[in-house]
Design an enzyme around this catalytic site. Structure first.
Site, mmCIF file in Angstrom:
data_model
loop_
_atom_site.group_PDB
_atom_site.id
_atom_site.type_symbol
_atom_site.label_atom_id
_atom_site.label_comp_id
_atom_site.label_asym_id
_atom_site.label_seq_id
_atom_site.Cartn_x
_atom_site.Cartn_y
_atom_site.Cartn_z
ATOM 1 N N CYS B 155 24.170 48.758 -28.359
ATOM 2 C CA CYS B 155 23.381 48.679 -29.676
ATOM 3 C C CYS B 155 24.241 49.246 -30.728
ATOM 4 O O CYS B 155 23.902 49.147 -32.113
ATOM 5 C CB CYS B 155 22.065 49.226 -29.624
ATOM 6 S SG CYS B 155 21.105 48.353 -28.418
ATOM 7 N N HIS B 285 19.997 55.081 -37.289
ATOM 8 C CA HIS B 285 19.544 54.388 -36.355
ATOM 9 C C HIS B 285 18.134 54.182 -36.075
ATOM 10 O O HIS B 285 17.596 53.075 -35.940
ATOM 11 C CB HIS B 285 20.230 54.868 -35.025
ATOM 12 C CG HIS B 285 20.263 54.052 -33.736
ATOM 13 N ND1 HIS B 285 20.792 52.508 -33.863
ATOM 14 C CD2 HIS B 285 19.665 54.212 -32.482
ATOM 15 C CE1 HIS B 285 20.749 52.237 -32.823
ATOM 16 N NE2 HIS B 285 19.969 52.978 -31.945
ATOM 17 N N HIS B 322 14.342 46.122 -32.987
ATOM 18 C CA HIS B 322 15.754 46.926 -32.812
ATOM 19 C C HIS B 322 16.464 45.464 -32.452
ATOM 20 O O HIS B 322 16.295 44.894 -31.431
ATOM 21 C CB HIS B 322 15.736 47.923 -31.623
ATOM 22 C CG HIS B 322 16.975 48.153 -31.514
ATOM 23 N ND1 HIS B 322 18.123 48.145 -31.861
ATOM 24 C CD2 HIS B 322 17.382 49.449 -30.772
ATOM 25 C CE1 HIS B 322 19.265 48.513 -31.651
ATOM 26 N NE2 HIS B 322 18.718 49.677 -30.918
#
Lengths: 320, 394
Positions: B155, B285, B322
């Site tokens: 990610c 994040h 996400h």
């Protein structure tokens, strides 16, 4: 926005890294010495030559810590251990944030992905489907905490990986870099047969690791389009190992005395790349053939004959 | 450590659950469009959580002729169409051999692999199941004939891709790079995160004491990068520094002290030649998981020191989900748009701050501020930590 590209003052060159050691595990056995002279003949009709199961204890790793690690993770670890043995160094020599870790693979995630798709897997199993978990296991085992990168693709991706490592070294971001490549095929063997036509050489599972550190001379990377089939010397000997091919070529080059200048070529899909170690310093003039001037000059493989024992390429169009 | 040459971010293109071009994305972030919905593209009834940031229909591209029916490729092509419109890339205004593509992904074409294993015997499915397939498909659609590269730091991939792309330009291997990230929602990844019990049944609430996990989303995000001297003044901003670092701690969790993330931030600042005091804004994040948000907060306090409480920090994952490989690129673009428009998008659904997360997370509404230098942080499976230092165009 400019409609024309600015002319480059110099081709793509970097200070060359020194190759301190290489570890290679392949379906043929350990090291360059195990590689046959003709993969097709040695395979005797087998489409795939596997690494086999990996026994953590036999490889020197904690069976308890590795109880969930996949076969591909274990072979990645084994390649780093083999590299350390080649160098004659212990684990402490690479531990810490001074070591960059660059991982490359075209297809190693296939086994874990397939298992997760076809069987009900838990969260840990899912984590192992991420390609990034293979270098993570290397980093955990050998306590590597430096810069990292992970390239997906065949031999050109590995050449980019070596280039990227050299770039990190040149920028002073790390003191040494490990380039690790792993390819396993057995779990998806029939898919490869379904999806591609084998080009004479068998698929050969492999894991390889090279230790790079700052060295003399210049590293040159040239990029271009791959055109037409051409049999690679290393693939003819080793079989098709996708991203492992350039590292296997380095292992062969070293095993044969490293007498010739090292030039690595790789092809994958429609791309070709050539990485060359030159004795001249980085700022100096480079050999004048068009292939040295970068991608704008077009096709690489129609140029002059390239010296070195380590030429490699893949018949990439048959993969994509 | 050597200070790196500046790299211009000339333009951007996106496709997201809150909008299928840059303007819609930006406006959705400011006006509070919620990208989360019940997933309709594949069965989710057997999963604990069946919601995510799904794009119901890709509307940006009108003619899919010649584009493989691969969701990952179509997300990339949709983002590229937006980028091409803004930057005039069709036809390419550069020598095709000097245009590279570098994209990051956590999943590659795994959805195609699912279909192939599910009985779809078309050879194309297997080709697109290789993780580097979508990058090559994008290069073909653009007409780019330079290197087509795929990176996969989970990610954090969208940040690593921008860093690798910048290096191609700095080293003279390309004159223009289309870089970014993508990932589609598919049953594979939903099952995986469901098994990890990382998905929340509630809203995603980054830095909130009630936070209970993340939701996934799908997106594609691309930027056009050029060497600073080649780009001219018309640009979104400039990449000043980048680093990706492994922390060697755990296969799926970040280092408990966040030391890998801290090293990545400090390396990126070193490459930018800037001290931490130069940072005006942080795009975190900010997944909304207990561990991530606490660790990130602690790292930002160590890096920013006495200024930590004065620097606005946000997370846009509560709005989009996400988006995995696309997330870091989307967040980098958001940083640059914040500087351009003088607005910082809020961290949606942050209502009851966690005492351990006590920074200024821009709760509630957009903040009027014009950050010049932004830091964007990303973490991924395998102990991957990435940081980008960005400067908005004046």
């Amino acid at each position: 926005m400019s409609a024309t590209a600015a002319a480059l003052p110099v081709p793509a060159v970097l200070p060359a890294p020194r190759i301190r050691g290489v570890g290679l595990c392949s379906g043929w056995g350990r090291g360059a010495a195990a590689i046959p002279s003709d993969a097709r003949a040695a395979a005797a009709g087998r489409p795939l030559v596997g690494l086999g199961p990996a026994d953590p204890a036999a490889l020197g790793f904690s069976a308890e810590r590795m109880r969930r690690a996949t076969r591909e993770c274990l072979w990645a670890l084994a390649s780093v251990q083999a590299m350390l043995e080649d160098v004659g160094a212990g684990r402490q020599a690479i531990a810490g944030d001074g070591t960059a870790l660059v991982f490359v693979s075209a297809a190693v995630y296939g086994a874990s992905n397939r298992a997760f798709i076809e069987r009900s897997g838990g969260g840990t199993h899912f984590a192992y489907t991420a390609p990034a978990v293979i270098p993570a296991e290397v980093a955990i085992e050998f306590r590597l905490t430096g810069p990292s990168a992970l390239f997906i693709g065949g031999p050109p991706a590995t050449l980019h990986g070596i280039w990227h490592a050299a770039s990190l070294l040149a920028d002073g971001v790390c003191e040494r870099a490990l380039v690790v490549a792993v390819e396993t095929f057995a779990e998806c063997g029939e898919l490869y047969e379904r999806g591609r036509r084998l080009a004479g050489a068998p698929l050969v599972e492999a894991a390889a690791c090279a230790w790079l550190e700052p060295g003399p001379g210049t590293l040159s990377l040239a990029l271009g389009a791959a055109r037409g089939p051409r049999r690679s010397a290393i693939a003819a000997r080793l079989g098709e190992t996708f991203a492992c091919e350039p590292l296997a070529a380095i292992a062969c080059w070293r095993a044969e005395g490293a007498r010739e200048p090292l030039v690595l070529e790789g092809r994958w899909r429609r791309e070709a790349a050539r990485l060359a170690w030159l004795a001249a310093p980085a700022e100096g003039a480079l050999p004048g053939g068009p292939a040295w001037r970068g991608a704008a000059e077009g096709e690489l493989c129609g140029g002059p004959a390239w010296r070195g024992a380590a030429e490699g390429e893949l018949r990439g169009n048959e993969v994509g | 450590m050597r200070q790196a040459d500046r790299i211009a971010i000339a333009a951007a293109g996106v496709v997201t659950p809150i909008g299928q071009d840059l303007d819609a994305f930006w406006s959705g972030l400011l006006t509070g469009v919620d990208g989360i919905s019940t997933i309709e593209a594949f069965p989710v009834a057997d999963l604990r959580v069946g919601r995510g940031g799904e794009i119901k229909k890709l509307t940006r591209v009108k003619d899919w002729a010649g584009v493989p029916p691969c969701r990952a490729t179509r997300l990339l092509v949709s983002a590229a169409e937006d980028l091409a419109t803004q930057a005039g890339l069709r036809p390419l205004p550069f020598a095709a051999e000097r245009v590279a593509v570098v994209v990051g992904t956590a999943l590659g074409g795994v959805a195609e692999g699912e279909r192939a294993l599910g009985g779809d015997r078309r050879r194309r499915r297997l080709a697109d199941a290789l993780y580097d397939g979508p990058a090559h498909n994008l290069a073909r659609w653009l007409g780019a004939r330079g290197p087509a590269m795929t990176v996969s730091t989970a990610c954090a991939s969208g940040a690593t891709a921008i860093g690798v792309a910048a290096d191609l330009l700095r080293r003279g291997l390309a004159d223009a790079v289309i870089a970014g990230g993508y990932d589609p929602l598919c049953r594979f990844v939903m099952r995986g995160f469901d098994a990890l019990r990382s998905l929340t049944r509630e809203r995603v609430r980054p830095f909130d004491r009630r936070r209970s996990g993340l939701l996934l989303g799908e997106a594609g995000a691309l930027v056009l990068l050029r060497r600073d001297a080649d780009a001219g003044p018309r640009r979104l901003g400039t990449l000043l520094g980048h680093a990706t670092v492994g922390d060697g701690a755990h296969i799926s969790a970040p280092h408990p002290d966040g030391c890998g993330l801290e090293r990545a931030i400090r390396l990126a600042l070193g490459q930018a030649g800037l001290p931490p005091e130069a940072i005006d804004f942080v795009s975190a994040h900010g997944t909304g998981t207990a561990l991530n948000d606490r660790i990130e907060t602690a790292v930002l306090k160590r890096v920013l020191g006495a200024r930590a409480h004065a620097v606005p920090v946000n997370s846009i994952k509560s709005t989009l989900g996400h988006t995995m490989g696309a997330a870091a690129t989307l967040e980098a673009v958001m940083c640059l748009l914040a500087g351009r428009h003088g607005q910082i998008p809020p961290t949606r659904y942050l209502e009851e701050p966690d005492p351990d997360c006590d920074l200024d997370y821009v709760p509630g509404a957009p903040r009027a501020a014009r950050p010049a230098v932004s830091l964007s942080t990303s973490l991924g499976f395998g102990g991957q930590n990435a940081a980008l230092v960005l400067e908005s165009a004046p």
